[in-house]
Each structure stands twice: as C-alpha cells, then as structure tokens.
Design an enzyme around this catalytic site. Structure first.
Site, mmCIF file in Angstrom:
data_model
loop_
_atom_site.group_PDB
_atom_site.id
_atom_site.type_symbol
_atom_site.label_atom_id
_atom_site.label_comp_id
_atom_site.label_asym_id
_atom_site.label_seq_id
_atom_site.Cartn_x
_atom_site.Cartn_y
_atom_site.Cartn_z
ATOM 1 C CG ASN A 9 -1.808 1.241 1.457
ATOM 2 O OD1 ASN A 9 -1.835 2.104 0.534
ATOM 3 N ND2 ASN A 9 -2.208 1.501 2.541
ATOM 4 C CE LYS A 11 -0.151 3.257 4.818
ATOM 5 N NZ LYS A 11 -0.018 3.190 6.347
ATOM 6 C CG HIS A 93 -5.858 1.647 5.423
ATOM 7 N ND1 HIS A 93 -5.212 2.501 6.278
ATOM 8 C CD2 HIS A 93 -4.875 0.645 5.201
ATOM 9 C CE1 HIS A 93 -4.232 2.269 6.558
ATOM 10 N NE2 HIS A 93 -3.595 1.207 5.936
ATOM 11 C CD GLU A 95 -2.883 5.248 6.964
ATOM 12 O OE1 GLU A 95 -1.953 4.856 7.675
ATOM 13 O OE2 GLU A 95 -3.155 5.261 5.894
ATOM 14 C CD GLU A 163 -2.766 -2.745 7.402
ATOM 15 O OE1 GLU A 163 -1.691 -2.582 6.948
ATOM 16 O OE2 GLU A 163 -3.764 -1.876 7.159
ATOM 17 N N GLY A 169 2.895 1.465 10.952
ATOM 18 C CA GLY A 169 4.134 2.429 10.717
ATOM 19 C C GLY A 169 4.812 2.672 12.315
ATOM 20 C CB SER A 207 5.542 -2.659 12.173
ATOM 21 O OG SER A 207 5.251 -1.260 12.608
#
Length: 247
Positions: A9, A11, A93, A95, A163, A169, A207
């Site tokens: 991804n 992003k 997702h 985000e 996730e 991250g 990660s």
C-alpha cells in the site's frame, strides 16, 4: 490451497519517477510463487499497470466510492479504477476510517461496489491500542468483519486484511500468539458468514519487514501481508515477497 498474497500500500506516496521501483520489483521476482499486488495512488494506477509490462504483478486502488458515478467531487468509483487497470481495491483502511469517518456500513457499500465492477475488495479491519489493552480486540475485529462484509462476498472477490491500528508504521508488532488468535477468530467468523470461508485469504499488516516476515508468515491462517512503508522500495519489499514464497 489458498495462494499467498504479498500486497503493498503506497498510501499518499509516489510520483512518476518512482515507477522505477516497479521495474526493480518485477525484475527481482520475474516468476513469483505468490501473488503480488501494489495499491497505488489513483494518479499512478494506469501508468503502473503499463510499467509492469507482461508481469503478473497486480495493481489496486486505495479506496472507492459506493456509487458507480455521480456528483461526488474528488471521489473515484470502482469502475474508474477498473478502467485505469486495477484489479483490486483497499476498502476500510484504518486511515480512511479515522480520517474520513468511514463506518462499517460505508465499507460494506464500497466492497459491494468493487465486486459489481469486477474488482477484488481487500477489506481492512483492526483495533486501536486502547481496544487491545482493554481486552476488546477480538470483539472489535469480529464486529468490523461482520459489518464490513457485503452480501455476495466470495473467496474469489474478497480478501481480509487485519491491521492493528497501533502497529501501523510504529515498529510495534503483535506477538505471533496475538496474530494467530486474531486470524483464527477471523476464520471462525467467516465460517458463520459465508460458504467459502476456507478459501478467503487473510493478510496481516502492521510494521511488516524483511526481518520479521518469516516469523509472521509461519502463523496459521496468515496467507500473506499488507505492507505500507516497506512496499515503497523494491529493496525493502522484495525480502518480504521472498519470505512469503518460502513460507
């Protein structure tokens, strides 16, 4: 058997010059034993599809609107993604859920639109750190899966990506026991929701890197990974693909 999937991804990253990474990735894995997918910014989908040449690398979008078309300035529809060369699209997702307030119902609508357009919907779910530490992680991810999976979902048109929000991250990774517990719960929940539950691929994301990929891929019901930052460079993503091929 479920074919393994290494998904990246990008992003909100990537310009035309960065397509050199696609060339490097396909040259490193000219005939991969697993499926490879890069979910690109909308501006790069068509050019990335061209840059892969005849390689089996699949291209995906990062979100789509639930409607086929209409007065939705700035949005992109599933048929548009398909027309640009995508075969997959991420929906739900964390985000998007956080930054844009997308609900499980929104995600289910997007996934249904993806299916109608002939795209594979990669439905993302995951708990926050507070939810994990309060002991509600399994309830959260089960509720998200039930609310985000649309009618008509099959093993062919749907992938589930777990996730944990707190691991994206951050460098923090759940233990293999925690990953196994979640993926086992997801598989059991899918059995309650659909006939093809055993065929649905379950990805882990958060990660993931070359140094820990092998350990993660050894966990039962982990069929691959959804990788963020480490997918931007072929040199970082390639070891993850290799680890999955050797799993």
């Amino acid at each position: 058997m479920r074919r393994k999937l290494a998904a990246g991804n990008w992003k909100m990253n990537g310009l035309v010059d960065d397509l050199s990474e696609i060339k490097a990735l396909t040259e490193a894995h000219p005939d991969p034993d697993v499926d490879m997918l890069i979910c690109a910014p909308a501006t790069l989908i068509a050019q990335m599809a061209w840059a892969r040449g005849t390689h089996a690398l699949q291209i995906g979008g990062q979100t789509c609107h639930a409607e086929r078309s209409g007065a939705h300035t700035g949005d992109i529809s599933a048929p548009m993604l398909r027309d640009a060369g995508a075969s997959h699209v991420l929906v739900g997702h964390s985000e998007r859920r956080t930054d844009h307030g997308e609900t499980d119902a929104d995600v289910a609508g997007q996934a249904a639109a993806a299916h109608a357009a002939g795209l594979v919907a990669v439905i993302c779910i995951g708990e926050t750190l507070d939810q994990r530490e309060s002991g509600h992680a399994l309830t959260v991810i089960t509720d998200q899966l039930r609310g985000s999976l649309p009618p008509g979902a099959t093993a062919a048109n749907t992938v589930i990506a777990y996730e944990p929000v707190w691991a994206i991250g951050t460098g923090k990774v759940p233990t293999t026991e925690q990953i196994g517990e979640v993926h086992g719960t997801l598989r059991a929940t899918l059995r309650d929701l659909m006939k093809q539950a055993e065929g649905v691929r379950l990805l882990y994301g958060g990660s993931v890197k070359g140094s820990n990929a092998g350990e993660i891929f050894a966990v039962a019901d982990v069929d691959g990974a959804l990788v963020g930052g480490a997918s931007l460079k072929a040199a970082d993503f390639s070891p993850i693909v290799s680890a999955l091929e050797n799993a």
